[in-house]
Design a protein around this motif. Sequence first.
Motif: not given
Length: 218
Positions: A73, A76-77, A79-81, A85-86, A147
């Motif tokens: 995933e 999604n990871v 996008k979220k962090y 952090t990723v 990002k």
Amino acid sequence: MSEKITKESIIKSLLDTAFYKSAGGTSLSDIAESLGIKKASLYNHFESRSDIIERATSSCAEYLKSISFIPAEIENVAKKYPVETVLKGIVSRYVKMHEKAPLFQIYTFVESQKYFDIKTAQIIKEENEKLESQTEIVLECLLNLEKIKITKEQIPGISKWFCAGINDFLNRRLLERKQVVVQNPKSGEGELFTLQSDDKGIDEINRLVEQFSRLLCA
């Protein structure tokens, strides 16, 4: 011995014994002794010691192919962090996977054999290529999300550089951890190694990831 002897249990015994003695230093007698059987019984499953080594190498290759550097995933990871952090998450996950059985033994076996066996050298080459290609996927996800501030053309080179750092750290990390196991054999008993947590090493790779993340975002 009550447990049924199989080709898989013999291969596992080889990997476990080679972890302490090296593949070259592991004899059929060593393997048989660890299984609680007579050496002659090994010939019911394999033609020779070379046959065991070859099958163990193939088994290691199959297992390594099943290991992924990045989670399924990852989009999604990403996008979220935040970027840092990723990257910290996937690197920490990758390192910790290698500190547990059977990957710890497999990694040690493959690394020790790469100078003596062309098939093993190819396994490592393919693993490095997989690591780089999956890193490219992560960077492409982060780039598409705006990002990070690099170009798509830069991704392959940056991925290669990043993975070289990960591999260097992993080699040093596992060498240190192996010495702990060798000096304290009971720490390696069971399906998982029961090594004490060593946050110092993880802190080191996290600092490197932080620096890498800042470069990507600059």
